[in-house]
Design a protein around this motif. Sequence first.
Motif, PDB file in Angstrom:
ATOM      1  N   UNK A 118       5.484 -33.102  17.141  1.00 31.13           N
ATOM      2  CA  UNK A 118       3.927 -32.857  16.683  1.00 31.13           C
ATOM      3  C   UNK A 118       3.069 -33.554  17.887  1.00 31.13           C
ATOM      4  N   UNK A 119       2.109 -32.836  17.870  1.00 31.16           N
ATOM      5  CA  UNK A 119       1.172 -33.462  18.931  1.00 31.16           C
ATOM      6  C   UNK A 119      -0.354 -33.009  18.190  1.00 31.16           C
ATOM      7  N   UNK A 120      -1.128 -34.102  18.274  1.00 32.24           N
ATOM      8  CA  UNK A 120      -2.657 -33.581  17.759  1.00 32.24           C
ATOM      9  C   UNK A 120      -3.488 -33.620  18.941  1.00 32.24           C
ATOM     10  N   UNK A 153       3.030 -28.320  16.349  1.00 37.13           N
ATOM     11  CA  UNK A 153       4.167 -28.336  15.895  1.00 37.13           C
ATOM     12  C   UNK A 153       5.354 -27.695  16.360  1.00 37.13           C
ATOM     13  N   UNK A 154       6.510 -28.070  16.838  1.00 33.34           N
ATOM     14  CA  UNK A 154       7.501 -27.285  17.140  1.00 33.34           C
ATOM     15  C   UNK A 154       8.928 -27.886  16.312  1.00 33.34           C
ATOM     16  N   UNK A 155       9.522 -26.975  15.778  1.00 31.95           N
ATOM     17  CA  UNK A 155      10.973 -27.179  14.841  1.00 31.95           C
ATOM     18  C   UNK A 155      11.934 -26.423  15.417  1.00 31.95           C
ATOM     19  N   UNK A 156      13.090 -27.080  15.986  1.00 36.02           N
ATOM     20  CA  UNK A 156      14.315 -26.257  16.295  1.00 36.02           C
ATOM     21  C   UNK A 156      15.374 -26.517  15.127  1.00 36.02           C
ATOM     22  N   UNK A 157      16.258 -25.445  14.827  1.00 37.12           N
ATOM     23  CA  UNK A 157      17.333 -25.387  14.033  1.00 37.12           C
ATOM     24  C   UNK A 157      18.479 -24.959  14.758  1.00 37.12           C
ATOM     25  N   UNK A 182      17.060 -21.292  15.906  1.00 40.90           N
ATOM     26  CA  UNK A 182      16.061 -20.884  15.286  1.00 40.90           C
ATOM     27  C   UNK A 182      14.997 -21.873  16.117  1.00 40.90           C
ATOM     28  N   UNK A 183      13.818 -21.509  16.500  1.00 45.08           N
ATOM     29  CA  UNK A 183      12.687 -22.237  16.986  1.00 45.08           C
ATOM     30  C   UNK A 183      11.395 -21.816  16.509  1.00 45.08           C
ATOM     31  N   UNK A 184      10.616 -22.734  15.711  1.00 40.16           N
ATOM     32  CA  UNK A 184       9.495 -22.427  14.909  1.00 40.16           C
ATOM     33  C   UNK A 184       8.321 -23.131  15.741  1.00 40.16           C
ATOM     34  N   UNK A 185       7.058 -22.519  16.113  1.00 41.71           N
ATOM     35  CA  UNK A 185       5.885 -22.996  16.543  1.00 41.71           C
ATOM     36  C   UNK A 185       4.943 -22.907  15.731  1.00 41.71           C
TER      37      UNK A 185
END
Length: 67
Positions: free
Chosen positions: A1-3, A15-19, A58-61
Amino acid sequence: MKNFRINETTRFEFRAEAFNTSNMPPFAQPTSQLNFTTAKFSNISSTKNSNENFGARTLQLALKFFY
Protein backbone atom coordinates in the motif's frame (compact mmCIF):
# COMPACT_ATOMS: atom_id res chain seq x y z
CA MET A 1 0.00 0.00 0.00
CA LYS A 2 1.29 3.45 -0.91
CA ASN A 3 -0.29 6.86 -0.31
CA PHE A 4 0.25 9.77 -2.70
CA ARG A 5 -0.72 13.20 -1.38
CA ILE A 6 -2.01 15.76 -3.89
CA ASN A 7 -2.61 18.54 -1.34
CA GLU A 8 -3.80 18.75 2.28
CA THR A 9 -7.28 17.34 1.62
CA THR A 10 -6.88 14.99 -1.36
CA ARG A 11 -4.80 11.88 -1.85
CA PHE A 12 -4.55 8.66 -3.83
CA GLU A 13 -4.06 5.25 -2.27
CA PHE A 14 -2.48 2.47 -4.35
CA ARG A 15 -2.82 -1.15 -3.24
CA ALA A 16 -1.39 -4.39 -4.61
CA GLU A 17 -2.36 -7.84 -3.32
CA ALA A 18 -1.05 -11.20 -4.49
CA PHE A 19 -2.54 -14.61 -3.73
CA ASN A 20 -0.89 -17.99 -4.30
CA THR A 21 2.31 -16.46 -5.66
CA SER A 22 4.20 -19.75 -5.34
CA ASN A 23 1.45 -21.43 -7.44
CA MET A 24 1.12 -24.39 -5.07
CA PRO A 25 -2.05 -26.43 -5.53
CA PRO A 26 -4.51 -26.40 -2.59
CA PHE A 27 -4.83 -30.12 -1.84
CA ALA A 28 -8.14 -31.55 -0.66
CA GLN A 29 -8.61 -33.71 2.42
CA PRO A 30 -7.53 -37.38 2.23
CA THR A 31 -10.11 -39.83 1.00
CA SER A 32 -12.36 -41.45 3.55
CA GLN A 33 -10.53 -44.78 3.21
CA LEU A 34 -9.37 -45.50 6.77
CA ASN A 35 -8.30 -49.10 6.32
CA PHE A 36 -4.60 -49.26 7.32
CA THR A 37 -3.96 -52.44 5.33
CA THR A 38 -4.69 -50.99 1.88
CA ALA A 39 -2.29 -49.08 -0.32
CA LYS A 40 -4.79 -46.22 -0.73
CA PHE A 41 -4.82 -45.29 2.95
CA SER A 42 -5.01 -41.47 3.30
CA ASN A 43 -4.68 -40.99 -0.44
CA ILE A 44 -5.00 -37.36 -1.57
CA SER A 45 -6.26 -37.55 -5.13
CA SER A 46 -7.74 -34.12 -5.81
CA THR A 47 -7.41 -30.42 -5.18
CA LYS A 48 -9.98 -28.15 -3.64
CA ASN A 49 -11.30 -25.03 -5.33
CA SER A 50 -9.94 -22.37 -2.97
CA ASN A 51 -11.30 -19.46 -5.00
CA GLU A 52 -13.18 -18.75 -8.20
CA ASN A 53 -10.15 -19.29 -10.47
CA PHE A 54 -9.34 -22.77 -9.10
CA GLY A 55 -6.29 -21.81 -7.04
CA ALA A 56 -4.30 -20.05 -9.76
CA ARG A 57 -2.04 -17.08 -9.11
CA THR A 58 -4.05 -13.92 -8.57
CA LEU A 59 -2.85 -10.32 -8.54
CA GLN A 60 -5.14 -7.45 -7.56
CA LEU A 61 -4.39 -3.77 -8.09
CA ALA A 62 -6.52 -0.95 -6.68
CA LEU A 63 -6.39 2.83 -6.86
CA LYS A 64 -8.57 4.87 -4.50
CA PHE A 65 -9.11 8.61 -4.50
CA PHE A 66 -9.88 10.40 -1.21
CA TYR A 67 -11.24 13.95 -1.14
